[in-house]
Enzyme design. Sequence first.
Site, short mmCIF file in Angstrom:
data_model
loop_
_atom_site.label_atom_id
_atom_site.label_comp_id
_atom_site.label_asym_id
_atom_site.label_seq_id
_atom_site.Cartn_x
_atom_site.Cartn_y
_atom_site.Cartn_z
N LEU A 45 0.88 -1.17 0.00
CA LEU A 45 0.00 0.00 0.00
C LEU A 45 0.91 1.21 0.00
O LEU A 45 1.84 1.28 0.80
CB LEU A 45 -0.85 -0.03 1.27
CG LEU A 45 -2.03 0.94 1.36
CD1 LEU A 45 -3.19 0.42 0.51
CD2 LEU A 45 -2.49 1.07 2.82
N ASP A 47 0.78 5.71 -1.40
CA ASP A 47 0.07 6.99 -1.23
C ASP A 47 -1.46 6.90 -1.16
O ASP A 47 -2.08 6.27 -2.02
CB ASP A 47 0.36 7.93 -2.40
CG ASP A 47 1.82 8.14 -2.67
OD1 ASP A 47 2.65 7.56 -1.96
OD2 ASP A 47 2.12 8.88 -3.61
N GLN A 63 -2.98 3.79 -3.55
CA GLN A 63 -1.99 3.16 -4.42
C GLN A 63 -1.77 1.74 -3.92
O GLN A 63 -1.45 1.53 -2.74
CB GLN A 63 -0.67 3.94 -4.35
CG GLN A 63 -0.69 5.24 -5.11
CD GLN A 63 -0.54 5.02 -6.59
OE1 GLN A 63 0.50 4.60 -7.06
NE2 GLN A 63 -1.61 5.28 -7.34
N ASP A 167 1.32 13.35 -9.45
CA ASP A 167 0.53 13.57 -8.24
C ASP A 167 -0.39 14.79 -8.35
O ASP A 167 -0.35 15.70 -7.51
CB ASP A 167 1.43 13.72 -6.99
CG ASP A 167 2.46 12.59 -6.86
OD1 ASP A 167 2.21 11.52 -7.42
OD2 ASP A 167 3.50 12.80 -6.21
N GLU A 222 7.03 15.85 -4.16
CA GLU A 222 5.98 14.87 -4.42
C GLU A 222 4.71 15.27 -3.66
O GLU A 222 4.77 15.95 -2.64
CB GLU A 222 6.43 13.47 -3.98
CG GLU A 222 7.54 12.89 -4.85
CD GLU A 222 7.70 11.38 -4.65
OE1 GLU A 222 7.89 10.97 -3.49
OE2 GLU A 222 7.63 10.63 -5.64
#
Lengths: 489, 489
Positions: A45, A47, A63, A167, A222
């Site tokens: 697992l 973001d 994600q 992102d 990010e």
Amino acid sequence: MEWTREQRYRKYKDWDAQTLLDLQAQAATSPYQMHYHIHPLSGLLNDPNGFSYYNGEYHLFCQSYPFGPVHGVKSWIHFASPDLVHWHYLGPAIDPDSDLDNAGAYSGSAMEHNGKLLLMYTGNHRDEDWTRIPYQVIAEMDENNHITKPDKAAILPPDHVSEHFRDPQLFKHNGKYYVLLGAQDAKTKSGHIDIYESDDLETWHENGYLDLGKDEMGYMIECPNLVFVDNYPVLIFCPQGLDKSIADYQNIYPNMYWIGKDINLSKAQFTPLQDHPANLDDGFDVYATQAFNAPDGNAYAISWVGLPDCTYPTDKENWANCYSQVKRLEIKDGVLYQHPVDAIKNLRHNEKQLNNEKIISQKAGKQYELKLHLAAGQAGKLHLASNEDLSASLVVDFNTAQDAKLTIDRASSGPAVNPDYGATRTIELNANQDLDLDIFVDGSLCEIFINDGRHVATLRFFAPSSNQKIAFDKDTKYTGRLWSMNSIL
Amino acid sequence: MEWTREQRYRKYKDWDAQTLLDLQAQAATSPYQMHYHIHPLSGLLNDPNGFSYYNGEYHLFCQSYPFGPVHGVKSWIHFASPDLVHWHYLGPAIDPDSDLDNAGAYSGSAMEHNGKLLLMYTGNHRDEDWTRIPYQVIAEMDENNHITKPDKAAILPPDHVSEHFRDPQLFKHNGKYYVLLGAQDAKTKSGHIDIYESDDLETWHENGYLDLGKDEMGYMIECPNLVFVDNYPVLIFCPQGLDKSIADYQNIYPNMYWIGKDINLSKAQFTPLQDHPANLDDGFDVYATQAFNAPDGNAYAISWVGLPDCTYPTDKENWANCYSQVKRLEIKDGVLYQHPVDAIKNLRHNEKQLNNEKIISQKAGKQYELKLHLAAGQAGKLHLASNEDLSASLVVDFNTAQDAKLTIDRASSGPAVNPDYGATRTIELNANQDLDLDIFVDGSLCEIFINDGRHVATLRFFAPSSNQKIAFDKDTKYTGRLWSMNSIL
């Protein structure tokens, strides 16, 4: 186990179902698994994505790489909740099955629009030479949770960025649509937040990098988020390679927040309230936090508890990472506070009142909330997940006297976790004041809310299952309550 | 879609993982899905198995076929709960991967023994000619939920039974171990409960068919359970083909209970308190109920909500069936009462007080509890999951006057469900008495507890998502409360 590129990018349909069922079982039965926080059903697992409110429920996408604890070809999976605590799994959402996202459906956000939930994500395209093209794609989900993907990207990478352009945060502000993107400048290799604007969600205009003043933000930003908290614009973002003279941090990569006085998205201008960004979390393991403004007037955040380029003991069990609980954001006295949401109280049962006991519990279980009010003017150690003689535990070392601070030490809690980045984290406190701690433990996850959310320290620890004692090292003046916490997942 | 034998018995490892993920998504996103009851993660869920308490938690295993709404090769999957309400999934448990269970790990039970949880099940073995041999197998699970299967069966089928010999209930009673088995006599093709006894769980002695008196129990008894409720022995079982003159029922196959004065397992004698068995549930869809005596002194039961040889509208969505909530059993005045467990109250939120309102809610959602106290001396209709003008709904037709009864009519609630067995069920009530209803709705599942559990009526219904009105057809004297219910799965 080393994973080859071929293994990591093998299509989901080329894995067999028994392997997936076994991986799901391995994750589900791990003694380190958490049961009231979102965790992988199998594999990796990372973001949180698309955190939003739509059709009467909160939605959260994740994600996911279902086949191992590695960054293989990613997809989005879907959870929903009426109250930000009771989440239920709604299955795969965005599969990496189109040309736009052939090497992964990467991170993004969600926004309601015309009765649909728009899901904007980075399609990680790799061409035959394995050259990456990051496409920014807007899919849409209907009220039956059916998702339709478009044939083409909404935003193509501009020439001035490197392959690191991802992102997207999609939101509406003052009647216009905006997208914030994490970007690396192609020439300078510096990290930026790139802003796009649209009147119609069709035609996008690049407003350019958000001006963050003189501070360089490392080599890549990010997961940029803009959220409004008590009317202040707050940036939440992950500046990789940030110089520690700008804002100190101890994790491999920081997750920062920066409160502004004002933001002008059309002009790409940010006017900071704080001189520099600050750590969003004072623990060991938070990254990629996603926040959004909900219709109830609150700003909520949820964090990935995991870090890029790091390993964890559950890698050996073929699963990795989890999420924090949802945190309600507030600004007081110019700094960010993070609070548990009210509904988490519904998980409490078996309340135990505490009043100066040295031993809080001999066998606390693995899912509990411990709320403590420690009197000023003392120092000591609180041992969580401890063995009988307190020699192996997660240590919360507190001082509420003159040299006031709180140190979390996971060195003796179990196997070392990313030891290159230290086994302690210290939070400075105001001298001679009472200290409030609200500690949530769930399997191998610990979240400590300090002084009503002025700080939050989030961490993983991997104690033996038999270590369930909670005790102070010596007599301590405090009051408190201990609850067992119900499972939701 | 017709499933061939080859498809139904294809090994799990020969299915691909993307197909499984998609099936999981289809089940999870169905508008008919339930979220506070155990439901399939994909494919078919049938009999509850191994309902037990072990290592500080309640455990429940489920017959599962993950690849479609059909009775393919079955496995056990595993859930656990601290409170019988908040269940979490612990993955596959018994896979059909040995010679003993090559065509399915069929139903069975669980019992704690020497720190392990023994899981006794029917290994459905098929030889090369597709001839079935039902092996009764005892696997064991340790505190880490790891399961070890034995090399050989504990009990082989005796010569006097047909291939229908299954569903072992393993338990300890008066210092000895017993197994009850559903059996069909090879010669007479009649249904029986066969009893085995052991001092050591190694050597088993057949005590023979339980003597149930003069009533013939049809051609096969499935899922026999013996549970002690308020010191009475209670048999819960499914006598397939039971003559309706013995005990009337409307479903394709009945799930009956029979209260005894006494049972002598060594002598295979049952002394009934009631003249005949009675329906355990007065609704449409309960079968294969499993019950056990828990360490807290209570007897708990959970039912499969689904019936053999029947179809349901979600078959088209590739998933089928669910479980009831857990019911606490009680005997009062010589009959069985079934109660919701206390912890289900923790799922309630948004309480609405009710007092004679004709319209209870315009939009009740799909997860609620509705508790009503209807005054004596009236008659009317309560419409659940209704459209605006009450022409399409699940109808609860009540009469609390002289001709007192309750009729549940699902004919106009949505697509017909097994219409060969009728669209109404009627429960006779005592004349001129107040009526208590505790109604739980969760997606396409409805459970109605009548007069404090004197009757329970459980059913599936498949209303359009937009039909969320709850209303009486006319002015009605009542008080009540309505709550939304949180999701747990």
